[in-house]
Design a protein around this motif. Structure first.
Motif, PDB file in Angstrom:
ATOM      1  N   ASN A   1       0.818  -1.207   0.000  1.00  0.00           N
ATOM      2  CA  ASN A   1       0.000   0.000   0.000  1.00  0.00           C
ATOM      3  C   ASN A   1       0.851   1.256   0.000  1.00  0.00           C
ATOM      4  N   VAL A   2       0.336   2.268  -0.699  1.00  0.00           N
ATOM      5  CA  VAL A   2       1.013   3.571  -0.765  1.00  0.00           C
ATOM      6  C   VAL A   2       0.023   4.648  -0.318  1.00  0.00           C
TER       7      VAL A   2
ATOM      8  N   LEU B   1      -0.914  16.093  19.343  1.00  0.00           N
ATOM      9  CA  LEU B   1      -2.029  15.403  18.710  1.00  0.00           C
ATOM     10  C   LEU B   1      -2.180  15.822  17.257  1.00  0.00           C
ATOM     11  N   PHE B   2      -2.292  14.825  16.356  1.00  0.00           N
ATOM     12  CA  PHE B   2      -2.492  15.146  14.941  1.00  0.00           C
ATOM     13  C   PHE B   2      -3.645  14.347  14.353  1.00  0.00           C
ATOM     14  N   LEU B   3      -4.275  14.952  13.357  1.00  0.00           N
ATOM     15  CA  LEU B   3      -5.299  14.308  12.542  1.00  0.00           C
ATOM     16  C   LEU B   3      -4.722  14.080  11.155  1.00  0.00           C
ATOM     17  N   GLU B   4      -5.212  13.042  10.456  1.00  0.00           N
ATOM     18  CA  GLU B   4      -4.670  12.746   9.136  1.00  0.00           C
ATOM     19  C   GLU B   4      -5.753  12.200   8.215  1.00  0.00           C
ATOM     20  N   ALA B   5      -5.564  12.452   6.921  1.00  0.00           N
ATOM     21  CA  ALA B   5      -6.480  11.931   5.910  1.00  0.00           C
ATOM     22  C   ALA B   5      -5.759  11.936   4.566  1.00  0.00           C
ATOM     23  N   GLY B   6      -6.165  11.009   3.691  1.00  0.00           N
ATOM     24  CA  GLY B   6      -5.554  10.996   2.376  1.00  0.00           C
ATOM     25  C   GLY B   6      -5.887   9.742   1.595  1.00  0.00           C
ATOM     26  N   PRO B   7      -5.623   9.760   0.293  1.00  0.00           N
ATOM     27  CA  PRO B   7      -5.900   8.613  -0.564  1.00  0.00           C
ATOM     28  C   PRO B   7      -4.826   7.540  -0.431  1.00  0.00           C
ATOM     29  N   GLN B   8      -5.161   6.370  -0.934  1.00  0.00           N
ATOM     30  CA  GLN B   8      -4.234   5.243  -0.889  1.00  0.00           C
ATOM     31  C   GLN B   8      -4.412   4.386  -2.133  1.00  0.00           C
ATOM     32  N   ILE B   9      -3.317   3.893  -2.660  1.00  0.00           N
ATOM     33  CA  ILE B   9      -3.358   2.905  -3.733  1.00  0.00           C
ATOM     34  C   ILE B   9      -2.662   1.649  -3.223  1.00  0.00           C
TER      35      ILE B   9
ATOM     36  N   ASP C   1      -6.086  -1.664  -5.782  1.00  0.00           N
ATOM     37  CA  ASP C   1      -7.182  -1.245  -4.914  1.00  0.00           C
ATOM     38  C   ASP C   1      -6.974   0.216  -4.509  1.00  0.00           C
ATOM     39  N   PHE C   2      -8.009   1.030  -4.679  1.00  0.00           N
ATOM     40  CA  PHE C   2      -7.964   2.427  -4.257  1.00  0.00           C
ATOM     41  C   PHE C   2      -8.800   2.599  -2.988  1.00  0.00           C
ATOM     42  N   GLY C   3      -8.353   3.506  -2.116  1.00  0.00           N
ATOM     43  CA  GLY C   3      -9.097   3.742  -0.885  1.00  0.00           C
ATOM     44  C   GLY C   3      -8.808   5.105  -0.302  1.00  0.00           C
TER      45      GLY C   3
ATOM     46  N   LEU D   1     -12.519   1.763  -1.894  1.00  0.00           N
ATOM     47  CA  LEU D   1     -13.403   2.342  -2.914  1.00  0.00           C
ATOM     48  C   LEU D   1     -13.537   1.452  -4.149  1.00  0.00           C
ATOM     49  N   THR D   2     -12.664   0.458  -4.273  1.00  0.00           N
ATOM     50  CA  THR D   2     -12.631  -0.405  -5.452  1.00  0.00           C
ATOM     51  C   THR D   2     -13.345  -1.715  -5.190  1.00  0.00           C
ATOM     52  N   ASN D   3     -14.133  -2.167  -6.145  1.00  0.00           N
ATOM     53  CA  ASN D   3     -14.664  -3.531  -6.087  1.00  0.00           C
ATOM     54  C   ASN D   3     -13.505  -4.483  -6.385  1.00  0.00           C
ATOM     55  N   ILE D   4     -13.042  -5.191  -5.361  1.00  0.00           N
ATOM     56  CA  ILE D   4     -11.846  -6.021  -5.517  1.00  0.00           C
ATOM     57  C   ILE D   4     -12.141  -7.353  -6.191  1.00  0.00           C
ATOM     58  N   ASN D   5     -13.426  -7.674  -6.400  1.00  0.00           N
ATOM     59  CA  ASN D   5     -13.798  -8.960  -6.984  1.00  0.00           C
ATOM     60  C   ASN D   5     -13.444  -9.023  -8.469  1.00  0.00           C
ATOM     61  N   ASN D   6     -12.702 -10.050  -8.842  1.00  0.00           N
ATOM     62  CA  ASN D   6     -12.341 -10.273 -10.239  1.00  0.00           C
ATOM     63  C   ASN D   6     -12.604 -11.714 -10.650  1.00  0.00           C
ATOM     64  N   ALA D   7     -13.409 -12.420  -9.848  1.00  0.00           N
ATOM     65  CA  ALA D   7     -13.687 -13.833 -10.115  1.00  0.00           C
ATOM     66  C   ALA D   7     -14.533 -13.981 -11.371  1.00  0.00           C
ATOM     67  N   SER D   8     -14.185 -14.941 -12.191  1.00  0.00           N
ATOM     68  CA  SER D   8     -14.907 -15.183 -13.437  1.00  0.00           C
ATOM     69  C   SER D   8     -16.345 -15.594 -13.147  1.00  0.00           C
ATOM     70  N   GLY D   9     -17.295 -14.930 -13.816  1.00  0.00           N
ATOM     71  CA  GLY D   9     -18.704 -15.266 -13.663  1.00  0.00           C
ATOM     72  C   GLY D   9     -19.366 -14.701 -12.432  1.00  0.00           C
ATOM     73  N   SER D  10     -18.633 -13.922 -11.639  1.00  0.00           N
ATOM     74  CA  SER D  10     -19.207 -13.352 -10.416  1.00  0.00           C
ATOM     75  C   SER D  10     -19.405 -11.850 -10.572  1.00  0.00           C
ATOM     76  N   SER D  11     -20.581 -11.367 -10.137  1.00  0.00           N
ATOM     77  CA  SER D  11     -20.876  -9.932 -10.177  1.00  0.00           C
ATOM     78  C   SER D  11     -20.888  -9.315  -8.785  1.00  0.00           C
ATOM     79  N   ALA D  12     -20.399 -10.047  -7.796  1.00  0.00           N
ATOM     80  CA  ALA D  12     -20.412  -9.570  -6.412  1.00  0.00           C
ATOM     81  C   ALA D  12     -19.573  -8.310  -6.267  1.00  0.00           C
ATOM     82  N   ASP D  13     -20.091  -7.367  -5.493  1.00  0.00           N
ATOM     83  CA  ASP D  13     -19.384  -6.119  -5.198  1.00  0.00           C
ATOM     84  C   ASP D  13     -18.747  -6.239  -3.821  1.00  0.00           C
ATOM     85  N   LEU D  14     -17.426  -6.280  -3.776  1.00  0.00           N
ATOM     86  CA  LEU D  14     -16.690  -6.503  -2.533  1.00  0.00           C
ATOM     87  C   LEU D  14     -15.664  -5.396  -2.335  1.00  0.00           C
ATOM     88  N   LYS D  15     -15.645  -4.827  -1.125  1.00  0.00           N
ATOM     89  CA  LYS D  15     -14.719  -3.726  -0.847  1.00  0.00           C
ATOM     90  C   LYS D  15     -13.980  -3.963   0.472  1.00  0.00           C
ATOM     91  N   ASN D  16     -12.711  -3.594   0.476  1.00  0.00           N
ATOM     92  CA  ASN D  16     -11.892  -3.730   1.674  1.00  0.00           C
ATOM     93  C   ASN D  16     -12.269  -2.692   2.732  1.00  0.00           C
TER      94      ASN D  16
END
Length: 209
Positions: free
Chosen positions: A100-101, A113-121, A158-160, A183-198
């Motif tokens: 992860n980055v 004390l600090f707060l943090e936020a940001g994107p991740q790939i 995977d993006f988040g 934010l990414t649907n991580i499912n890549n299984a053949s024949g499956s339309s399931a929406d799965l997110k980390n």
């Protein structure tokens, strides 16, 4: 999401050029991960993370912190049923290792004390499913255990988004807690339309050099 990543990278480059102070560090800690969406009987999986970061201090209040983390994530599946003279149990530990980055913006609410936020790939390094299945009928039990490589069933990227807070005990040691929203649907299984997110909760301890 890709535009957000590129924009964040541009801000980091700009930040480095404007930095008041740059510190390097290492961090490690606990992961509590799960997968949401089209999934049933799912439970959190315990893992760990380890990596390095650069803290680019822009002002007394603001900093950028790009990181490179090895992260053990995934999800447990636990199902069982029983009836007269019959029982069935199924357990599955889906273990997914990511590189992860995160690109974090930090705001120091106080000196400590600090707060943090940001994107991740994130990039999938490996993935396997450890399976245990047991069926008992009329006193006769059949069981199966083994592991299956499931890397091809997952999106390779995977993006988040990360949100968190932390506390600096000294100028070198700190602790933080962070939640990663996939934010990414991580499912890549053949024949499956399931929406799965980390989804991952992280507790970290770190050291600045």
């Amino acid at each position: 999401m890709k535009k957000m990543i590129f924009s964040a990278l541009a801000l980091v480059v700009f930040g480095v050029s404007q930095a008041q102070e740059i510190k390097y560090g290492a961090k490690a800690g606990l992961n509590i991960s799960n997968v949401s969406g089209d999934i049933e009987n799912n439970k959190p999986l315990i893992g760990a993370h380890l990596g390095a970061f650069v803290e680019v201090k822009l002002t007394d209040k603001f900093a950028f912190q790009p990181e490179l983390l090895f992260s053990m994530q995934g999800v447990k599946i636990d199902y069982s049923e029983s009836a007269v003279d019959y029982s069935y149990s199924y357990k599955e530990d889906n273990k997914i290792n990511y590189l992860n980055v995160p690109l974090m913006a930090k705001y120091f609410a106080t000196e400590k004390l600090f707060l943090e936020a940001g994107p991740q790939i994130g990039f999938v390094l490996s993935a396997k499913s450890d399976i245990e299945e047991t069926e008992t009928f009329m006193g006769i039990t059949d069981s199966f255990s083994g592991d299956v490589d499931i890397k091809d069933n997952l999106k390779s990227v995977d993006f988040g988004l990360n949100f968190g807070l932390g506390y600096e005990f000294t100028s070198q040691f700190f602790a933080s807690a962070r939640y990663n929203v996939g934010l990414t649907n991580i499912n890549n299984a053949s024949g499956s339309s399931a929406d799965l997110k980390n989804g991952v909760v992280q507790f970290s301890f770190g050291y600045k050099f």
